[in-house]
Design a protein around this motif. Structure first.
Motif, PDB file in Angstrom:
ATOM      1  N   ASN A 230     -49.866 -29.930 -34.560  1.00  0.00           N
ATOM      2  CA  ASN A 230     -50.697 -31.049 -35.023  1.00  0.00           C
ATOM      3  C   ASN A 230     -50.276 -32.358 -34.346  1.00  0.00           C
ATOM      4  OD1 ASN A 230     -52.158 -29.390 -36.736  1.00  0.00           O
ATOM      5  ND2 ASN A 230     -50.809 -29.749 -38.487  1.00  0.00           N
ATOM      6  N   TRP A 231     -48.977 -32.548 -34.167  1.00  0.00           N
ATOM      7  CA  TRP A 231     -48.484 -33.780 -33.548  1.00  0.00           C
ATOM      8  C   TRP A 231     -48.965 -33.876 -32.098  1.00  0.00           C
ATOM      9  CZ3 TRP A 231     -45.899 -36.160 -29.663  1.00  0.00           C
ATOM     10  CH2 TRP A 231     -45.369 -37.429 -29.916  1.00  0.00           C
ATOM     11  N   LEU A 232     -48.831 -32.778 -31.352  1.00  0.00           N
ATOM     12  CA  LEU A 232     -49.251 -32.782 -29.948  1.00  0.00           C
ATOM     13  C   LEU A 232     -50.762 -32.925 -29.812  1.00  0.00           C
ATOM     14  CD1 LEU A 232     -46.926 -29.979 -28.466  1.00  0.00           C
ATOM     15  CD2 LEU A 232     -46.714 -32.461 -28.176  1.00  0.00           C
ATOM     16  N   LYS A 233     -51.485 -32.356 -30.756  1.00  0.00           N
ATOM     17  CA  LYS A 233     -52.950 -32.480 -30.725  1.00  0.00           C
ATOM     18  C   LYS A 233     -53.357 -33.936 -30.901  1.00  0.00           C
ATOM     19  CE  LYS A 233     -57.158 -30.729 -32.926  1.00  0.00           C
ATOM     20  NZ  LYS A 233     -57.722 -29.832 -33.978  1.00  0.00           N
ATOM     21  N   TYR A 234     -52.719 -34.637 -31.848  1.00  0.00           N
ATOM     22  CA  TYR A 234     -53.026 -36.052 -32.065  1.00  0.00           C
ATOM     23  C   TYR A 234     -52.570 -36.878 -30.867  1.00  0.00           C
ATOM     24  CZ  TYR A 234     -53.033 -40.718 -34.143  1.00  0.00           C
ATOM     25  OH  TYR A 234     -53.271 -42.051 -34.382  1.00  0.00           O
ATOM     26  N   ASN A 235     -51.461 -36.489 -30.270  1.00  0.00           N
ATOM     27  CA  ASN A 235     -50.879 -37.265 -29.167  1.00  0.00           C
ATOM     28  C   ASN A 235     -51.758 -37.248 -27.923  1.00  0.00           C
ATOM     29  OD1 ASN A 235     -48.368 -38.773 -28.393  1.00  0.00           O
ATOM     30  ND2 ASN A 235     -48.334 -37.236 -26.769  1.00  0.00           N
ATOM     31  N   LYS A 236     -52.492 -36.151 -27.726  1.00  0.00           N
ATOM     32  CA  LYS A 236     -53.346 -36.047 -26.544  1.00  0.00           C
ATOM     33  C   LYS A 236     -54.561 -36.963 -26.697  1.00  0.00           C
ATOM     34  CE  LYS A 236     -56.119 -32.827 -23.818  1.00  0.00           C
ATOM     35  NZ  LYS A 236     -56.650 -31.443 -23.706  1.00  0.00           N
ATOM     36  N   GLU A 237     -54.759 -37.809 -25.704  1.00  0.00           N
ATOM     37  CA  GLU A 237     -55.896 -38.717 -25.722  1.00  0.00           C
ATOM     38  C   GLU A 237     -57.027 -38.149 -24.869  1.00  0.00           C
ATOM     39  OE1 GLU A 237     -54.778 -43.155 -25.777  1.00  0.00           O
ATOM     40  OE2 GLU A 237     -53.152 -42.230 -24.605  1.00  0.00           O
ATOM     41  N   ASP A 238     -58.164 -37.959 -25.482  1.00  0.00           N
ATOM     42  CA  ASP A 238     -59.338 -37.478 -24.744  1.00  0.00           C
ATOM     43  C   ASP A 238     -60.087 -38.680 -24.178  1.00  0.00           C
ATOM     44  OD1 ASP A 238     -58.950 -34.719 -25.225  1.00  0.00           O
ATOM     45  OD2 ASP A 238     -59.671 -35.008 -27.281  1.00  0.00           O
ATOM     46  N   ILE A 239     -59.663 -39.090 -23.004  1.00  0.00           N
ATOM     47  CA  ILE A 239     -60.214 -40.276 -22.351  1.00  0.00           C
ATOM     48  C   ILE A 239     -60.793 -39.877 -21.002  1.00  0.00           C
ATOM     49  CG2 ILE A 239     -59.668 -42.593 -21.498  1.00  0.00           C
ATOM     50  CD1 ILE A 239     -57.252 -42.596 -23.320  1.00  0.00           C
ATOM     51  N   GLU A 240     -61.891 -40.505 -20.645  1.00  0.00           N
ATOM     52  CA  GLU A 240     -62.496 -40.235 -19.342  1.00  0.00           C
ATOM     53  C   GLU A 240     -61.526 -40.641 -18.228  1.00  0.00           C
ATOM     54  OE1 GLU A 240     -66.514 -41.496 -16.795  1.00  0.00           O
ATOM     55  OE2 GLU A 240     -66.398 -41.848 -18.970  1.00  0.00           O
ATOM     56  N   ASP A 241     -61.449 -39.808 -17.198  1.00  0.00           N
ATOM     57  CA  ASP A 241     -60.555 -40.100 -16.073  1.00  0.00           C
ATOM     58  C   ASP A 241     -60.934 -41.411 -15.395  1.00  0.00           C
ATOM     59  OD1 ASP A 241     -59.012 -37.817 -16.374  1.00  0.00           O
ATOM     60  OD2 ASP A 241     -60.326 -36.602 -15.108  1.00  0.00           O
ATOM     61  N   ASN A 242     -59.918 -42.074 -14.843  1.00  0.00           N
ATOM     62  CA  ASN A 242     -60.166 -43.318 -14.118  1.00  0.00           C
ATOM     63  C   ASN A 242     -59.727 -43.197 -12.660  1.00  0.00           C
ATOM     64  OD1 ASN A 242     -57.361 -43.564 -14.117  1.00  0.00           O
ATOM     65  ND2 ASN A 242     -57.331 -44.986 -15.847  1.00  0.00           N
ATOM     66  N   LYS A 243     -59.660 -44.306 -11.966  1.00  0.00           N
ATOM     67  CA  LYS A 243     -59.383 -44.311 -10.528  1.00  0.00           C
ATOM     68  C   LYS A 243     -58.001 -43.776 -10.166  1.00  0.00           C
ATOM     69  CE  LYS A 243     -57.674 -49.098 -10.585  1.00  0.00           C
ATOM     70  NZ  LYS A 243     -57.827 -50.458 -10.026  1.00  0.00           N
ATOM     71  N   TYR A 244     -57.113 -43.707 -11.133  1.00  0.00           N
ATOM     72  CA  TYR A 244     -55.748 -43.251 -10.839  1.00  0.00           C
ATOM     73  C   TYR A 244     -55.621 -41.729 -10.799  1.00  0.00           C
ATOM     74  CZ  TYR A 244     -54.214 -48.058 -11.574  1.00  0.00           C
ATOM     75  OH  TYR A 244     -54.031 -49.405 -11.471  1.00  0.00           O
TER      76      TYR A 244
ATOM     77  N   HIS B 204     -47.380 -41.320 -36.864  1.00  0.00           N
ATOM     78  CA  HIS B 204     -47.285 -40.429 -35.708  1.00  0.00           C
ATOM     79  C   HIS B 204     -46.062 -40.748 -34.851  1.00  0.00           C
ATOM     80  CE1 HIS B 204     -48.463 -38.151 -32.139  1.00  0.00           C
ATOM     81  NE2 HIS B 204     -48.329 -39.263 -31.427  1.00  0.00           N
ATOM     82  N   ILE B 205     -45.913 -41.997 -34.466  1.00  0.00           N
ATOM     83  CA  ILE B 205     -44.842 -42.349 -33.537  1.00  0.00           C
ATOM     84  C   ILE B 205     -43.483 -42.327 -34.219  1.00  0.00           C
ATOM     85  CG2 ILE B 205     -44.947 -44.846 -33.847  1.00  0.00           C
ATOM     86  CD1 ILE B 205     -44.489 -42.865 -30.545  1.00  0.00           C
ATOM     87  N   LYS B 206     -43.415 -42.630 -35.505  1.00  0.00           N
ATOM     88  CA  LYS B 206     -42.131 -42.608 -36.211  1.00  0.00           C
ATOM     89  C   LYS B 206     -41.612 -41.186 -36.438  1.00  0.00           C
ATOM     90  CE  LYS B 206     -41.551 -46.982 -38.594  1.00  0.00           C
ATOM     91  NZ  LYS B 206     -41.269 -47.631 -39.892  1.00  0.00           N
TER      92      LYS B 206
END
Length: 599
Positions: A225-239, A575-577
C-alpha cells in the motif's frame, strides 16, 4: 595397564591439545604479527574455552560413542577452520553458516572463491593419529557415562567465557579494546579477532537466526500500500529519456555538504571544478542525507536501491544478504554491465558482500585491485588522486554500456591532509581549525573530480557518459559542530546544519538547471533511471524515492522522522512519516525476493 589402553584414555587430552594448537595456528594466520599467545590479555584463553565445553559434551555418551563424538567434533572444527582460511585468503572473510544459507554472500574475487594451501594439511594430522589410537585400543572401551564430569567441564567453560565477556564489555580486561558479543563491527576480521574461530561461528549462528526472513503478511500488505501511494501517475515530461543509452558513472563523495557548492573563502572557490560542471548539469540543492544507523554505507544502500536503511543496526553489516531491485539489476535488463569500486578492502563494512548479493553488482573493484602508490587523508587510505585516476582507466576498458560506482575517501574526517595537498590559502587560525581543514579536504577532492572529468574527456568517454556526483553524508556539521563555536569567519553561510548534500547530474548536452525540489538520497536512483528512459514497470512502483524531475510532491524525510519540504495533507504527512518503518519492513521481510519483484 597396557599401552593401548593408556593411549585410548589419553584421547580426550589429545583432542584438547590438538584443537588448541589448531586455534593458535588459525589465529596466527588471521591476525598475523598482531597475534601472540598472550595469557595476560586472555586472548588465547577465550579462544580456547569452547574446546573444554566440546570435550565435556563427549562424556554424556556411553562406550565408543564418546570417542566417535570427539573425533567427529575434531574433524568438523578442522574442516570449519580450513574453509575459513580458504575464504579469508581470497576475500578476508570467513565461511560461516551464512554462506550456506545465503550462497550469494560468497564473493568470487580475482577469479577465485577459495584458496587452499599446504598448511591446511596440518589441521588433519592429529585426526590420523587419534583414529589409529582408537582403532588399536577399541577393545578397552568402558561402557560408562560420566555425566557429572560433563556438567563440570561445561559449567567451567561457559562460566569462564561469560566472565571474560563481562570483563571485556565493561572495559575490565583487554584494555577496553575487545568487546565480545555485544556489538557488530565494520569488519569480519575484527569479529574473528574478538571471538576466535569457534566462538565466531556460535556468534554467526545466533545472528543468522535473527536474519531469516520474517515473512509477515501484514507487513507485506503495508509495504504494498505504501509503494502504491508513493508512485505518482504523472504524464512524462521532457526529461524522460533525456540521457538514454549513456554510460552511468556515480561518484559518491565523502563528507560533501551542499553549503560549499558555489562558495568562496577569502576569494577562492572551495569547489571550482564542481562549480564548473553546473553549467551542463541538473543541480539539486535541496537533497538531504537520510542515513540512519550507518553513514557512508547507508548511502550505498539508498542511492543504489532507493530503500531507507535500518536504524537499530547498520543494514549492510547485519543483513547483507537481503536483495533489492537495485539500479544495477534494473540496468542489467537494459544491457548494462555493472562495476562497484571502493577505496577499501572488500570486507570493510561488508560492502563487497552487500554489493554482490544485495545489489547484484557483477564486478567488484576493491582497493586491492589498485596500485597503492599514494595515501592521503585519514587512516593511511589510498589518495583520491591515484584512486580516481585508476578508476577511469579501468572503466575505459570495460564493455559498453556500463554502470560504474566510485567512492572517494580523502575528505573523510578529521580532514587531515598533507601540507603539499592543501590548495587553499587560508589564515593560520582557520587553517588549523576543523572548518579550515574541511575546506582544504574538499578542495583537494574537488580537484581530483576535475581531473577525472578531464581524463574522461581525453579518453573520448565524456560525450557518452552521465556523471552523477553526490555527498554520502554531512561532514563537518555532522561530527564536529562543537569545534565550530570559536571559528572567526564572516557571514553565517558556513553555520548551516541542515544536513543537505548536493546532487549533480552532469552531461555535456545538458543545460544549466537548478532544481529546488526537496528530496533525499533514495531519490537518486529513480531520477537517474527516468533520465535514462528506463521502462516504468522496472522500477517506478518498487522504489521508495521519487523522480525529482517529474513530481508534484515537494517533501522528504530524514532520520528521526523529521520532515523537510512542503506537506499538503495529513495523508502525505502520514505517508512520509512511516517511510523509515516501511524501509525496515522491506528489509526484514526480504520483500523484493518474496514478492518476485527482482528483474
Amino acid at each position: 595397564m597396557k599401552i593401548k589402553e593408556k593411549l585410548l584414555k589419553a584421547i580426550p587430552l589429545l583432542v584438547i591439545i590438538a584443537l588448541i594448537v589448531k586455534v593458535c595456528i588459525f589465529m596466527g594466520v588471521v591476525r598475523g604479527v598482531k597475534y601472540k599467545i598472550d595469557i595476560h590479555k586472555f586472548y588465547t584463553i577465550y579462544y580456547c574455552l569452547p574446546i573444554i565445553c566440546i570435550l565435556g559434551l563427549g562424556f554424556l555418551f556411553k562406550g565408543k560413542g564418546k570417542y566417535i563424538y570427539w573425533i567427529v567434533a575434531d574433524f568438523i572444527l578442522s574442516v570449519m577452520m580450513v574453509l575459513d582460511l580458504a575464504l579469508y585468503r581470497v576475500s578476508y572473510d570467513f565461511f560461516g553458516l551464512e554462506k550456506i544459507v545465503f550462497k550469494d554472500l560468497i564473493v568470487k574475487f580475482n577469479g577465485r572463491m577459495l584458496d587452499f594451501k599446504k598448511l591446511d594439511v596440518v589441521f588433519f594430522i592429529d585426526l590420523i593419529v587419534i583414529g589409529i589410537i582408537y582403532f588399536l585400543g577399541r577393545e578397552f572401551i568402558v561402557h560408562k557415562r560420566r555425566a557429572i564430569l560433563s556438567v563440570v567441564l561445561i559449567v567451567i567453560s561457559i562460566g569462564s567465557m561469560k566472565l571474560l565477556e563481562y570483563g571485556a564489555d565493561n572495559g575490565k580486561i583487554f584494555n577496553g579494546d575487545y568487546p565480545i558479543y555485544n556489538k557488530s563491527f565494520w569488519n569480519p576480521n575484527i569479529i574473528m579477532g574478538n571471538l576466535g574461530p569457534i566462538n565466531y561461528h556460535i556468534y554467526d549462528f545466533k545472528t543468522l537466526i535473527d536474519r531469516l526472513p520474517k515473512n509477515n503478511k501484514e507487513d507485506i500488505k503495508e509495504i504494498d500500500n505504501w509503494l502504491k501511494y508513493n508512485k505518482e501517475d504523472i504524464e512524462d515530461n521532457k526529461y524522460k529519456g533525456k540521457l538514454k543509452g549513456k554510460n552511468v558513472i556515480f561518484l559518491q563523495v565523502e563528507s560533501l555538504e551542499e553549503f560549499v557548492i558555489g562558495r568562496e573563502i577569502y576569494g577562492q572557490e572551495i569547489t571550482p571544478n564542481m562549480n564548473k560542471l553546473l553549467k551542463n548539469s541538473l543541480y539539486f540543492n535541496n537533497i538531504y542525507e537520510q542515513n540512519n544507523a550507518g553513514s557512508s554505507i547507508d548511502c550505498d544502500l539508498m542511492a543504489l536501491s532507493s530503500v531507507l536503511p535500518l536504524g537499530d543496526s547498520i543494514t549492510f553489516l547485519t543483513r547483507p544478504e537481503v536483495k533489492y531491485n537495485s539500479i544495477m539489476r534494473v540496468l542489467k535488463k537494459e544491457g548494462y554491465t555493472s562495476y562497484s569500486s571502493h577505496p577499501e578492502d572488500i570486507q570493510d563494512f561488508n560492502w563487497g558482500k552487500a554489493h554482490k548479493a544485495a545489489l547484484g553488482t557483477e564486478n567488484l573493484w576493491p582497493v586491492t585491485n589498485y596500485m597503492f602508490d599514494e595515501s592521503e587523508g585519514p587512516f593511511g587510505m589510498i589518495s583520491d588522486r591515484t584512486y580516481l585516476k585508476q578508476f577511469v582507466e579501468k572503466l575505459e576498458n570495460v564493455s559498453k554500456p556500463f554502470y560504474g560506482l566510485g567512492v572517494t575517501i580523502s575528505s573523510h574526517g578529521p580532514f587531515d591532509l598533507k601540507d603539499e595537498s592543501k590548495m587553499l590559502n587560508l589564515p593560520e587560525d582557520l587553517n588549523g581549525n576543523i572548518l579550515g581543514k574541511y575546506f582544504q579536504s574538499l578542495r583537494y577532492t574537488d580537484e581530483q573530480i576535475g581531473k577525472t572529468i578531464e581524463s574522461l574527456e581525453k579518453k573520448g568517454m565524456l560525450d557518452d557518459a552521465m556523471v552523477v556526483i553526490y555527498g554520502d553524508h554531512a561532514g563537518v556539521h555532522k561530527y564536529y559542530n562543537s569545534k565550530l563555536e570559536d571559528v572567526k569567519l564572516e557571514g553565517d553561510w558556513w553555520k548551516d546544519t541542515d544536513k543537505k548534500v548536493p546532487l549533480i547530474i552532469y552531461n555535456k548536452d545538458l543545460q544549466e538547471n537548478k532544481i529546488e525540489a526537496y528530496g533525499g538520497q533514495i531519490d537518486i536512483m529513480p531520477t537517474v533511471l527516468y533520465l535514462l528512459g528506463v521502462e516504468d514497470n522496472l522500477y517506478r512502483d518498487k522504489v521508495m524515492g521519487r523522480v525529482l524531475v517529474n513530481t508534484k510532491r515537494n517533501y522528504t524525510v530524514i532520520k528521526d522522522n523529521e520532515i523537510r519540504g512542503e506537506i499538503n495533507s495529513e495523508e502525505e504527512e502520514k505517508h512520509i512519516k512511516s517511510a523509515y518503518d516501511i524501509g525496515r519492513k522491506i528489509i526484514l521481510n526480504h520483500y523484493y525476493e518474496k514478492k518476485n519483484l527482482l528483474p
